[in-house]
Structure formats: structure tokens, C-alpha cells
Design a protein around this motif. Sequence first.
Motif, short mmCIF file in Angstrom:
data_model
loop_
_atom_site.label_atom_id
_atom_site.label_comp_id
_atom_site.label_asym_id
_atom_site.label_seq_id
_atom_site.Cartn_x
_atom_site.Cartn_y
_atom_site.Cartn_z
N PHE A 170 -0.83 -10.31 -38.14
CA PHE A 170 -1.82 -10.06 -39.26
C PHE A 170 -1.55 -9.94 -40.49
CE2 PHE A 170 -5.42 -8.69 -35.72
CZ PHE A 170 -4.77 -9.77 -34.94
N ASP A 171 -0.26 -9.37 -41.01
CA ASP A 171 0.10 -9.00 -42.12
C ASP A 171 0.28 -10.50 -43.13
OD1 ASP A 171 1.53 -8.44 -44.79
OD2 ASP A 171 2.63 -6.94 -43.48
N ASN A 172 -0.63 -10.66 -44.05
CA ASN A 172 -0.26 -11.68 -45.07
C ASN A 172 1.04 -11.67 -45.82
OD1 ASN A 172 -0.96 -10.00 -46.98
ND2 ASN A 172 -2.73 -11.05 -47.62
N ARG A 173 1.82 -10.83 -45.83
CA ARG A 173 3.05 -10.72 -46.54
C ARG A 173 4.22 -11.11 -45.51
NH1 ARG A 173 2.61 -5.12 -48.21
NH2 ARG A 173 1.26 -5.17 -46.33
N LYS A 174 3.97 -11.14 -44.04
CA LYS A 174 4.73 -11.24 -43.25
C LYS A 174 4.37 -12.42 -42.38
CE LYS A 174 7.91 -8.23 -43.18
NZ LYS A 174 9.16 -8.51 -43.46
N GLY A 175 4.06 -12.16 -41.14
CA GLY A 175 3.83 -13.39 -40.27
C GLY A 175 2.58 -14.27 -40.75
N ASN A 176 1.40 -13.69 -41.09
CA ASN A 176 0.16 -14.38 -41.57
C ASN A 176 -0.16 -15.38 -40.71
OD1 ASN A 176 -1.66 -14.71 -43.47
ND2 ASN A 176 -0.19 -16.20 -44.99
N CYS A 177 -0.16 -15.17 -39.36
CA CYS A 177 -0.48 -16.32 -38.38
C CYS A 177 -2.00 -16.72 -38.46
CB CYS A 177 -0.05 -15.63 -36.88
SG CYS A 177 1.19 -15.40 -36.44
N PHE B 283 10.06 -18.82 -40.72
CA PHE B 283 9.64 -17.63 -40.86
C PHE B 283 11.37 -17.10 -40.71
CE2 PHE B 283 5.44 -18.46 -39.95
CZ PHE B 283 4.87 -17.70 -40.92
N GLY B 284 11.95 -17.33 -39.95
CA GLY B 284 13.44 -16.68 -39.59
C GLY B 284 14.33 -17.31 -40.74
N LYS B 285 14.39 -18.88 -40.66
CA LYS B 285 15.32 -19.49 -41.58
C LYS B 285 15.17 -19.09 -43.02
CE LYS B 285 16.11 -24.06 -43.08
NZ LYS B 285 15.71 -25.53 -42.86
N ASN B 286 13.87 -18.56 -43.54
CA ASN B 286 13.78 -18.33 -44.88
C ASN B 286 13.73 -16.79 -44.88
OD1 ASN B 286 13.35 -20.93 -45.57
ND2 ASN B 286 11.24 -21.07 -45.74
N GLY B 287 13.78 -16.09 -43.98
CA GLY B 287 14.02 -14.58 -44.14
C GLY B 287 12.63 -13.97 -44.06
N ILE B 288 11.64 -14.57 -44.04
CA ILE B 288 10.44 -14.10 -43.93
C ILE B 288 10.13 -12.87 -42.94
CG2 ILE B 288 7.91 -14.44 -44.04
CD1 ILE B 288 8.48 -17.34 -44.92
N LEU B 289 10.60 -13.17 -41.69
CA LEU B 289 10.66 -12.17 -40.50
C LEU B 289 12.35 -12.12 -40.09
CD1 LEU B 289 7.53 -13.35 -38.56
CD2 LEU B 289 7.54 -11.27 -40.13
N THR B 290 12.48 -10.87 -39.65
CA THR B 290 13.66 -10.55 -39.43
C THR B 290 13.74 -10.94 -37.87
OG1 THR B 290 13.44 -8.20 -38.51
CG2 THR B 290 14.15 -8.56 -40.64
N ASP B 291 14.93 -11.12 -37.34
CA ASP B 291 15.07 -11.38 -35.79
C ASP B 291 14.22 -10.58 -34.97
OD1 ASP B 291 16.65 -13.72 -35.89
OD2 ASP B 291 18.49 -12.47 -35.50
N ALA B 292 14.39 -9.14 -35.13
CA ALA B 292 13.55 -8.01 -34.45
C ALA B 292 11.94 -8.30 -34.73
CB ALA B 292 14.05 -6.67 -34.76
N GLU B 293 11.74 -8.60 -35.86
CA GLU B 293 10.24 -8.88 -36.13
C GLU B 293 9.57 -10.09 -35.46
OE1 GLU B 293 9.73 -6.84 -40.48
OE2 GLU B 293 10.65 -8.91 -40.32
N ILE B 294 10.58 -11.23 -35.28
CA ILE B 294 10.17 -12.28 -34.67
C ILE B 294 10.05 -12.05 -33.14
CG2 ILE B 294 10.78 -14.70 -34.00
CD1 ILE B 294 11.98 -14.91 -36.66
N ASN B 295 10.62 -11.28 -32.54
CA ASN B 295 10.60 -10.83 -31.30
C ASN B 295 9.40 -9.93 -30.99
OD1 ASN B 295 12.94 -12.02 -29.57
ND2 ASN B 295 14.24 -10.96 -30.87
#
Length: 124
Positions: free
Chosen positions: A42-49, A103-115
Motif C-alpha cells: 500500500f505504501d506509495n514510496r515502496k510497493g505502490n500496488c 521493483f527488485g532490479k531497481n532497488g525499490i524493494l529489497t529481497d526481504a520486502e518482495i518476499n
Amino acid sequence: MGKPLAIVTAVSLSLLLAAAFISPARAAEAPQPEPTGQELAFDNRKGNCLACHAMPGEPKAVTNTNIAPPLIGMAARFPDRRKLYGQIWDATRANPDTAMPPFGKNGILTDAEINKVVDYVYGL
């Protein structure tokens, strides 16, 4: 008698002001809890789904978007959890013309955050 009272008042005021400035500094140093998958999504600075995806089964997901497929029945759509992870990591691998950010490739989310996001979305 006036001077000691003035000194006590000045010292008391100084301590009060110091405490007022130290408390916020200590609060800022306190470790913040790790965000949940839902919070990241939900975070518009992170996942922003929610910028592109509706989440029909999620009452907290308030959006009027229809840019991308709705996030519903995700476990059925992605029986292999790794494919959903890969889609979030870099959707351009599956579709070079996608509008979905990598999101991962560009470093928007870390591996842990993507999981965490995958765990959350997988339940939708």
C-alpha cells in the motif's frame, strides 16, 4: 531569598526544556517495526500496488484503478510462488513492454520486502 528561588526556577526550567528536546531525539532513535507485506504493497514510496492494481477481496485497499489485472486469486494464477516473486522483481523479463516497475532490479524493494509482498499478495 529571591536569588535561591530564581536559581531553582532557572535550573528547573532548563531541565524541563532539556527533557523536551531529548525525548523526541530518543524516540527517533527507537527502532521502527518492520513493515508488513500489506503495508509495503500500500505504501506509495515502496510497493505502490494500488496505483495500478485493484484488490477486490481486500477492504482496506481503496483504489479506482484498472490499469493492471486485479490482484485476486493469486495462488491460482501463480501456482509457482517463485514466478510471482520474479514478476515483482522484474516484470520486464516476462514482458519487455510492461508498465510494471522492476521493483527488485531497481532497488525499490529489497529481497526481504518482495518476499513480504509476495506472501501478502499470494493470500489475495
